[in-house]
Design an enzyme around this catalytic site. Structure first.
Site, PDB file in Angstrom:
ATOM      1  N   LYS A 170      -1.937 -16.167  -1.823  1.00 33.33           N
ATOM      2  CA  LYS A 170      -0.637 -15.830  -1.767  1.00 33.33           C
ATOM      3  C   LYS A 170      -0.256 -15.608  -0.282  1.00 33.33           C
ATOM      4  O   LYS A 170       1.241 -15.687  -0.177  1.00 33.33           O
ATOM      5  CB  LYS A 170      -0.422 -14.685  -2.824  1.00 33.33           C
ATOM      6  CG  LYS A 170      -1.123 -13.480  -2.322  1.00 33.33           C
ATOM      7  CD  LYS A 170      -0.655 -12.630  -1.666  1.00 33.33           C
ATOM      8  CE  LYS A 170      -1.438 -11.324  -1.102  1.00 33.33           C
ATOM      9  NZ  LYS A 170      -0.704 -10.521  -0.060  1.00 33.33           N
TER      10      LYS A 170
ATOM     11  N   ARG B 200       3.690  -8.098   5.157  1.00 27.38           N
ATOM     12  CA  ARG B 200       3.495  -8.444   6.448  1.00 27.38           C
ATOM     13  C   ARG B 200       3.644  -9.822   7.009  1.00 27.38           C
ATOM     14  O   ARG B 200       3.972 -10.090   8.193  1.00 27.38           O
ATOM     15  CB  ARG B 200       2.555  -7.473   7.146  1.00 27.38           C
ATOM     16  CG  ARG B 200       2.709  -5.894   7.049  1.00 27.38           C
ATOM     17  CD  ARG B 200       1.341  -5.306   7.245  1.00 27.38           C
ATOM     18  NE  ARG B 200       0.172  -5.875   6.208  1.00 27.38           N
ATOM     19  CZ  ARG B 200      -0.770  -5.192   6.053  1.00 27.38           C
ATOM     20  NH1 ARG B 200      -1.263  -4.424   6.984  1.00 27.38           N
ATOM     21  NH2 ARG B 200      -1.787  -5.453   5.200  1.00 27.38           N
TER      22      ARG B 200
ATOM     23  N   ALA C 179       0.857  -1.357   0.013  1.00 27.29           N
ATOM     24  CA  ALA C 179      -0.021  -0.098   0.052  1.00 27.29           C
ATOM     25  C   ALA C 179       0.998   1.378  -0.089  1.00 27.29           C
ATOM     26  O   ALA C 179       0.652   2.285  -0.795  1.00 27.29           O
ATOM     27  CB  ALA C 179      -0.917  -0.091   1.157  1.00 27.29           C
TER      28      ALA C 179
END
Ligand SMILES: NC(=O)C1=CN([C@@H]2O[C@H](COP(=O)(O)OP(=O)(O)OC[C@H]3O[C@@H](n4cnc5c(N)ncnc54)[C@H](O)[C@@H]3O)[C@@H](O)[C@H]2O)C=CC1
Ligand SMILES: O=C(CO)COP(=O)(O)O
Length: 249
Positions: free
Chosen positions: A169, A231, A117
């Site tokens: 994923k 993350r 992002a």
């Protein structure tokens, strides 16, 4: 834009701060949002009279959000989901685009891709994939709405394939984090085997899923970016290093 209301450590409400500073100081600090973006903590009010709805919240909140919106959506409304995850119910897995379509009675496309992002927010070049079920025309409208010179969007006729790429994923990224430290040969092997397993499971769930979807941004490119920098990879690395509990990490 609906924003889940939170009180910041200084006592101010997140939506007030966004509207005052034009910045989401908690989740995207340092990035100015468009001047036309108004944060609204009232979900029903935020969707009033909207005809294009973009869903981008963590998947675990989607069922509750859809229940709240049920009956509020009227007229010709199109939706798109950027949510990378699925709802797992007793009856089996339910894709978030199906949840939106079923609960709100509207068509729902998806947009997934190699999209960390804050890099998009900094206008670094990246790509994304729109998956659509029926109308190519609606998909092209979403492509036009999202495309910028630094964000290249392509539409494919495979809503389930695109959404499963964005969802599965994350599992591969956790495996990539577990093997961190073993070197890039191992990481590359995890990515390749992971992509192959993503394709196998997707086709088992939806035989209509296309091989070509795994070569779009939502497939191989998202596996690479998430396995390198996401993350999910980070939390798995911390787990392997510390031996701590995932919920504490
Ligand atoms: N962060 C990224 O790079 C990317 C995220 N996505 C997808 O976008 C979605 C959102 O991701 P992130 O913004 O990274 O989420 P996140 O996992 O960092 O969670 C923070 C977001 O959750 C909202 N939130 C917190 N409590 C809530 C509640 N009770 N009800 C509703 N919303 C609540 C917050 O307002 C904030 O927008 C996810 O489905 C993710 O898979 C997709 C591509 C990239
Ligand atoms: O989806 C993402 C990048 O495309 C973000 O992945 P993480 O949620 O693992 O950070």
């Amino acid at each position: 834009m609906w924003v889940f209301e939170e009180v910041l450590p200084n006592g101010e409400k997140l939506t007030d701060v966004i509207n005052k500073t034009n910045e989401n100081v908690k989740y995207l600090p340092g990035i100015k949002l468009g001047r036309n973006v108004v944060a609204d903590p009232d979900l029903e009010n935020a969707v009033k009279e909207a005809n294009m709805l973009v869903f981008v919240t963590p998947h675990q909140f989607m069922d509750g959000i859809c229940k709240k919106l049920s009956g509020e959506i009227t007229g010709e409304v199109e939706a798109i989901s950027l949510v990378k995850g699925m709802e797992v119910k007793k009856e089996g897995p339910c894709m978030i685009s199906s949840l939106i379509s079923k609960q709100l009675g509207i068509n729902c496309c998806v947009l997934m891709g190699a999209n960390i992002a804050n890099q998009i927010a900094m206008e670094k070049f990246s790509e994304a994939t729109v998956g659509y079920r029926e109308s190519r025309e609606i998909a092209e409208t979403w492509v036009q709405l999202f495309s910028t010179p630094y964000f290249m969007v392509t539409a494919v006729h495979d809503v389930e394939g695109v959404e499963l790429c964005g969802t599965l994923k994350n599992v591969v990224a956790i495996a990539a984090g577990f093997v961190d430290g073993l070197g890039n040969n191992t990481k590359a092997a995890i990515m390749r085997i992971g992509l192959r397993e993503m394709r196998a499971l997707s086709k088992l769930m939806f035989p209509s899923v296309k091989d070509s979807t795994f070569f779009e941004s939502c497939g191989v490119a998202d596996v690479i970016t998430t396995c390198l920098q996401g993350r999910n990879r980070r939390v798995a690395e911390a787990f392997a290093q510390s031996g701590g509990k995932i919920k504490d990490l």
